[in-house]
Each structure stands twice: as structure tokens, then as C-alpha cells.
Design a protein around this motif. Sequence first.
Motif: not given
Length: 656
Positions: A144-160
Motif C-alpha cells: 500500500l502507499p501511505m494513505l489514511p486507509e493504510t493507517v487504519a489497516a495497520f491498527f485493524a490487523v493489530a486490533a484483531l
Amino acid sequence: MTEPYVWQPDARIVTEATLTAFIDRHELAGYDALLARSTAEPAWFWNAVIDWFGIAFSTPFERVMDASEGPPWTRWCVGGETNLAAVCLAPGRHDDAMEAVVWESEDGAVRRWSRAELRDATARLVHVLRAEGIGPGDAVGFYLPMLPETVAAFFAVAALGGIVVPLFSGFAAEAAADRLNDAGAVALMTAAATSRRGRRVAMKPVADAVAERVPTLRFTLVLRDADDGTDGWDAKRDRDWRALCAEAPADWEPRAMPADAPFMLIYTSGTTGRAKGTVHTHCGFVTKLAADFGLSLDFHAGDRMLWMSDMGWVVGPMQAVVTALLGGTLVLAEGAPDWPDPGRLWRLVERHRVSYLGVAPTVARALMRHGPEPVAAADLSCLRLTVSSGEPWNPDSWHWFFDHVCRRRVPILNVSGGTEIGWGILTGTPLHPLKPCSFAGPCLGMGADIVDADGRPVAVGEVGELVLRQPSIGLTRGLWRDPGRYLDSYWNTLPGLWVHGDWASRDADGAWTIHGRSDDTVKLAGKRTGPAEIESLLLATGRAAEAAAVGIADPVKGQAVALAVVPAVGEVPGDGLAAALADAVVSGLGAPFRPARVVFVAELPKTRSQKVMRRVVRAVFAGRDPGDLGSLLNPEAVAALAAAVAGTAPKGTAGV
């Protein structure tokens, strides 16, 4: 004789520094007392950091540190449960209305997310991924490029409880697939395309090629765009990221995980063979970054951080954690810092009121070519601190950045560490005066030292191996599925010490200097010299824009110097320029260092984190396999360098 200081902290900076408050809280005599106690009592220090920054545990840990199985296998926050995403995005940790992420496209369009919007986007993605079967221990690739969605994805995988596997956004399919196969990845997150220097760069076709090479992948989640169309869409494998998130709930339910469970595998290039998968954990990554950025590097709530980077370099994940944990704003920018014109980076600072600017010295050297005018045109009064990492500085580029960007008002806090460290080994702080290119000293709690070949501390002014005398909470927990390689890479060279692979020294004033990777060092006439020392002499002539100095085999001297040089604008490559550059090296270091080879190239091989790959340059000069090239930004530069080396006779290349 030591170098003079060029900047001193004033009373306001010292008073407002978080370090000052931390020192006062623990009733210590000053910074030196804090450093000494953090080294002598690491368990005390990491406990104090966890408490100071409110790093929450759903199940309290029994002890912060257990080294009973030996330093390489130290366990942290034993018996505790936490989750990095839950800590960073906890409701009420900071004002939910504050800006969490700001993103600007190459054409100037801007998107803004508040903390509440970032958490909601993360929560929706958690539901989408959970519905696809992602759970604890599942590795998920990020292309992924550096996008707001990339930050959300980073935290989402960690949250799971999953494991983030960041990949450089410019990887070829083979390099990305090698890492995902090593990780055993079950999913891949990607975007249809990104933009760089005005070109639409398709990412989905590469992701498709990756998926075909990774048999464990179950699905690909794709951020589609208006130009995506349906070409290459695989209904069995591909999922529409935005469409699925639009239908998902936004309730926030991160999973409690064993505190030292892996949450990220981030790969770093191996000198030979496959890349090394470093293992970072929920408690380790967040606590190390809290210590380094929240204390030493003085990131404050309300700071606005810009560091043009990529998720494939540890800077990308760092930015997401630091800004969310400490209550700042992450400023992301699509594309390159000097396109569509040389002033872009400085306009980004001005437009988004960036207070905290990160830069790699290689980027500073590249921007120097455009002169000071683009910098002078921007209002940089918003800057409070700058941070640098990635390569040793050259004096000319350091002074250029300090004079024109910092305007001799804002300090450059230099930090050196690595992907395996979780951030820094050496650092600057706002409490210490600045010397060009140097560091105030070791990071807190690390036990850093400089030793000789037998592991004995070297004297002031002597160059030796940079080591750690104790484990740190941020260190990689081995190498993924390869404990033997982990021990051989870091712990077995000098038993009981972590050998990082950098040459370093310290002066009589206590300032530390990195001289480059120990395998990059040139030894001639009994003197060990880092490449930066040679390269600085070349850049100081004004006739070289960039250079890489390496050691090559010599039948008489054992080693000789070889140079790969990018000529400065207006310079004509040839024997005359080669002779002038060779003379500059001799003038600065002596006749034994006269280069045996000088070749001219349009660009040097670099990683996407802008590190010059000197091991690749050295291998090309020697005619050897350069090893893993997966992280190269410009792999075509290797072939061009090889052609230049092959087509140039030794006498002609040196110009003498």
C-alpha cells in the motif's frame, strides 16, 4: 580536538521538554543520572515508561522483564495482556475531535481524518477482516502507499491479534512474494494504484502476480479508484475494501493479546540470501517508541509530524504509533518531496503547519542540489524540531539543512538504530547541545557501548563496534522461523553482546558519531575509515552530487578505495573530474587513500528508505552476487553501475 557546538538549548526548551518532567518525577540529578539508572536498572526504566505514558494492560503483567533463558530470548511484560491498537486509539486517550491524519495528493487535494474517524475506519475494517476469517496469529501483507486507509489497516490487523507484514510499495512481485511466503501470509491488502511524479503507478497487477506466487493467500482486499475498471478483478479472490467497510459497523472491540505476542513482521535486507523477518510485539514496539519519541525525541501532544516514507521502512509503522499514542497529527503526502517542483516538501511543511519534520540525510543531499531558494520561499516558522535517521550525515549536507531548513533555530535530533531495534540505539535530545553529524549519546535503557574486536570498551576517540550490553524491550524477538540466523546475525560474534554492525566513536565531550556499517568500512595503512569520511571530501568539492565509497581487494595493500559518483549538475564525467575527486581524497586522508577506481553513474542504488546500498556497490566492483535486492528503489541502477565498472579500465577510472 573536538568539534565545537553549533546550537545550545535555551531555558524554555529545557523547561518544556518531557525529559525534564520525567527526570523531576523520579527525583534524579539530571539526564546523566537518568541514563545511568536506565542502564543499570532496565526493569525499573521500562516500568517507568509504561506508567508515564499510560500504556494500558487489560491483564496486568507479573514482571516487566525475564531474562532467565538468556539475553537473546528475554521475555517482556510476562503474564500481561494488551493490544497495541487498543492502547493507541483508546477513546478518551486524546480529544477525539483532533486531527489524527492529514493526507495530500500530488495534485494538492487534501483529506483529513479526526481521531474518531480513524478509529471508526479501523473498527469497520476489523469487522471486514474478521468476517474473512482473520484472527490471532494470521499474517496480513500490506502492499500500500501511505494513505489514511493504510493507517487504519495497520491498527485493524493489530486490533484483531493478526500480524502486519509491511512491504515497500514499489516492490516487484517476486520480492513481495518471497517475504509473504516466509511469513505464511493469508491475506494481502493493496490499492489499485498510486501516483508518483505525475504518473499513475498501477499496484493491483503487481498484487495479482504476488497472489499467484503465495499459495497461503486466501484473499486480497483492494482500495479501488475511479480508473480501476474491472480488468484483472478476480471475484473469488478480490474484495472491494470501500464497499465492504461502508456496510460494516464501527463498534470498537480490539482483542486482548498476550503482551509479548507478535503484531508485526518487518523485513530487512540480508547481505546475502533471503531478507530477514524481524518480529515486533504489542508491548515492545509501543513502549520503545514511547521512550524514544515521547522522552528523548520530545514529541508532544499537538505536534504535527511529516516524514515522507513508506510502510516498508520502520519509519512508516513508527509514525502511525507515535502520533496516535502521543496525541499528534500524522501528515502524509503522496509522491516525491521534490515533484512537481523542488519546493514541494517545504510547502507541505508550511501548508500543514508541520512542527515535527523527519528526514533521511540522503534526502537532504538530494534537495541540496536545488539550492536554498526553494527552502527560503517557504514559511517554516511552525517547525519546532527536526529528526534525522537512515544514513550518517556528511558535514556539508548537515550544515545546509541546519542553516536553511532549521535556520539555526531548530535543532536536528539525530537518531540511529534499525528495524531490528524497534527504533534507536543512539539519539539526540532537546537537553543536549548540537555538534554537526553527531548524537548526544545512547538511547535510554539500551546499554549501548563501543568495543574492540575482543569486546573491550575502546578509548575516547577510537572507532569500534557499536554493541548493546543488555536486551531492550524493543528488540526483535528473534528472526521469523530462523532462531539460528538470529543468534549468528546479532549475538554470536561477541558472546553476551548484541553486535549491531555499525562503527562508532565518542569524543571527549561525550558526543557519539556513527562511521557507517562495519562491513562498509575501508581499512588502509592501518587506519579504519568509514565511507562517510571519504564521501564528505568528495561532496565538499561541489563537483559530486552523491557518492559511495567502498573497499575493494588490492593485491599489495589488501584493500583499496573505489568510488561510484553521481556528478554535480554541469560537471562532465571523465578523467579530469576523476582526478580532481581523487586529489580531494588524498588531500583529506593521505596518499594511501588515493582511489583505485572512480566510475560515474546517474544514480546510486538505494533502498526505498533512501539508504545507499554500499554492499551492492562493493559487490558490483568485485563482480560478486549482490544478494537480496528486493528493497531497492531503483534496481536498474545496479545494472547501470555494473556496465560502468565493466567498461572502465582501472587506470582511466582513477584518472591518474
